[in-house]
Design a protein around this motif. Structure first.
Motif, mmCIF file in Angstrom:
data_model
loop_
_atom_site.group_PDB
_atom_site.id
_atom_site.type_symbol
_atom_site.label_atom_id
_atom_site.label_comp_id
_atom_site.label_asym_id
_atom_site.label_seq_id
_atom_site.Cartn_x
_atom_site.Cartn_y
_atom_site.Cartn_z
ATOM 1 N N ASN A 172 -32.283 -12.274 -46.285
ATOM 2 C CA ASN A 172 -31.729 -10.937 -46.062
ATOM 3 C C ASN A 172 -30.708 -10.951 -44.917
ATOM 4 O O ASN A 172 -29.702 -10.226 -44.963
ATOM 5 C CB ASN A 172 -32.840 -9.939 -45.763
ATOM 6 C CG ASN A 172 -33.672 -9.607 -46.990
ATOM 7 O OD1 ASN A 172 -33.222 -9.739 -48.123
ATOM 8 N ND2 ASN A 172 -34.920 -9.195 -46.769
ATOM 9 N N THR A 173 -30.981 -11.755 -43.891
ATOM 10 C CA THR A 173 -30.025 -11.897 -42.790
ATOM 11 C C THR A 173 -28.738 -12.551 -43.272
ATOM 12 O O THR A 173 -27.632 -12.137 -42.900
ATOM 13 C CB THR A 173 -30.643 -12.714 -41.647
ATOM 14 O OG1 THR A 173 -31.763 -12.002 -41.110
ATOM 15 C CG2 THR A 173 -29.640 -12.961 -40.531
ATOM 16 N N PRO A 211 -36.893 -12.657 -44.969
ATOM 17 C CA PRO A 211 -36.128 -12.158 -43.818
ATOM 18 C C PRO A 211 -34.874 -12.984 -43.525
ATOM 19 O O PRO A 211 -33.838 -12.424 -43.160
ATOM 20 C CB PRO A 211 -37.135 -12.242 -42.662
ATOM 21 C CG PRO A 211 -38.470 -12.172 -43.321
ATOM 22 C CD PRO A 211 -38.311 -12.911 -44.608
ATOM 23 N N VAL A 212 -34.958 -14.301 -43.682
ATOM 24 C CA VAL A 212 -33.803 -15.154 -43.418
ATOM 25 C C VAL A 212 -32.721 -14.940 -44.468
ATOM 26 O O VAL A 212 -31.532 -14.814 -44.151
ATOM 27 C CB VAL A 212 -34.221 -16.645 -43.366
ATOM 28 C CG1 VAL A 212 -33.000 -17.542 -43.182
ATOM 29 C CG2 VAL A 212 -35.217 -16.874 -42.245
ATOM 30 N N ALA A 222 -33.872 -15.130 -38.545
ATOM 31 C CA ALA A 222 -33.943 -13.845 -39.234
ATOM 32 C C ALA A 222 -33.575 -12.682 -38.316
ATOM 33 O O ALA A 222 -33.587 -11.532 -38.743
ATOM 34 C CB ALA A 222 -35.344 -13.625 -39.802
ATOM 35 N N GLU A 223 -33.212 -12.961 -37.061
ATOM 36 C CA GLU A 223 -32.979 -11.894 -36.084
ATOM 37 C C GLU A 223 -31.684 -12.129 -35.323
ATOM 38 O O GLU A 223 -31.664 -12.133 -34.097
ATOM 39 C CB GLU A 223 -34.167 -11.817 -35.115
ATOM 40 C CG GLU A 223 -35.495 -11.528 -35.807
ATOM 41 C CD GLU A 223 -36.682 -11.625 -34.870
ATOM 42 O OE1 GLU A 223 -36.461 -11.862 -33.658
ATOM 43 O OE2 GLU A 223 -37.814 -11.463 -35.330
ATOM 44 N N GLU A 239 -34.033 -16.938 -33.417
ATOM 45 C CA GLU A 239 -34.733 -16.784 -34.682
ATOM 46 C C GLU A 239 -33.709 -16.541 -35.787
ATOM 47 O O GLU A 239 -32.842 -15.681 -35.664
ATOM 48 C CB GLU A 239 -35.721 -15.619 -34.609
ATOM 49 C CG GLU A 239 -36.874 -15.835 -33.644
ATOM 50 C CD GLU A 239 -37.853 -16.880 -34.138
ATOM 51 O OE1 GLU A 239 -37.970 -17.043 -35.373
ATOM 52 O OE2 GLU A 239 -38.494 -17.525 -33.296
#
Length: 250
Positions: free
Chosen positions: A182-183, A179-180, A147-148, A145
């Motif tokens: 921010n990653t 989220p992406v 974002a993770e 993922e």
């Protein structure tokens, strides 16, 4: 990018078949009318904005051909390609395995060839195989993922790059693109690192503006490029590309 087939010999066990199979697989993977003309122009536009490029992350790498171009064009020492679709990563790792084993396979083939053919085949290897492959300068690929990316510590990469990925996440992910982005901000090195993305300004009548999300993530816009030719064209019909370069303040 295309490798010419090596000279062949009439050996009983045909060990050179190993090399012929490699050439076939290599050309099937990299030959897209002309790999060099398609992929390298996509990447040259942002080089002038980079201060470091030893460690590179390619988000949404698909089956990895642009990831290889990033490593070889930039001369990066460590490049990682991430994609959420397992079949794409399987294809990338298939060719990666062939590239990793080529030097050892060459040793085997040369040791089973007559001296005259061994010389000819060695000359072919030196002439045709890109230096980066012989040096083991290859990317790594994994499914995950976007974002993770917890295996990677903060401020790890010199360059985080994606092309025509964020708008798909925006259209289809219930979590959106924050989220992406921010990653991306977490993984990039402050001051020296850069986040580079290419996205459509508009696609099928739908407009995209991701600049506010980057600003909220603490990333500062360094450059915005809208010349279609400079960006290597559009990746899909009814879209005009825009390139963005961001940095994270130190």
């Amino acid at each position: 990018m295309k490798i010419e087939s090596p000279p062949t010999s009439d050996l009983g066990l045909n060990p050179e078949r190993i090399i012929l199979d490699f050439v076939r697989d290599f050309n099937d993977y990299f030959l897209d009318e002309d790999y060099d003309k398609r992929y390298f122009p996509r990447l040259s536009w942002f080089q002038r904005y980079l201060t470091q490029h030893d460690t590179v992350l390619n988000l949404g790498c698909s089956r990895g051909r642009e990831t290889f171009a990033l490593m070889w064009m930039l001369g990066a020492r460590s490049v990682v390609g991430i994609d959420q679709v397992s079949i794409r990563i399987m294809e990338a790792n298939r060719i990666l395995g062939a590239l990793r084993t080529l030097p050892k396979n060459m040793e085997f083939v040369l040791s089973h060839c007559p001296p005259s053919y061994s010389v000819e085949l060695s000359q072919w290897y030196e002439r045709e195989i890109p230096a980066q492959i012989k040096q083991g300068l290859l990317p790594a690929f994994s499914q995950g993922e976007m974002a993770e990316l917890t295996p990677y510590p903060s401020s790890f990469f010199d360059l985080v790059y994606s092309r025509y990925v964020l708008h798909l996440i925006y259209d289809h992910s219930p979590k959106g693109i924050a989220p992406v982005i921010n990653t991306m901000a977490r993984l990039i090195k402050p001051s020296v690192g850069r986040v580079v993305v290419v996205e459509p300004t508009e696609k099928k009548g739908k407009s995209y503006d991701f600049e506010p999300a980057f600003a909220e993530a603490g990333l500062e816009l360094v450059a915005k490029v809208m010349e279609r030719d400079e960006l290597g064209g559009a990746d899909c019909a009814e879209s005009e590309p825009t390139g963005y370069v961001y940095l994270k303040s130190g």
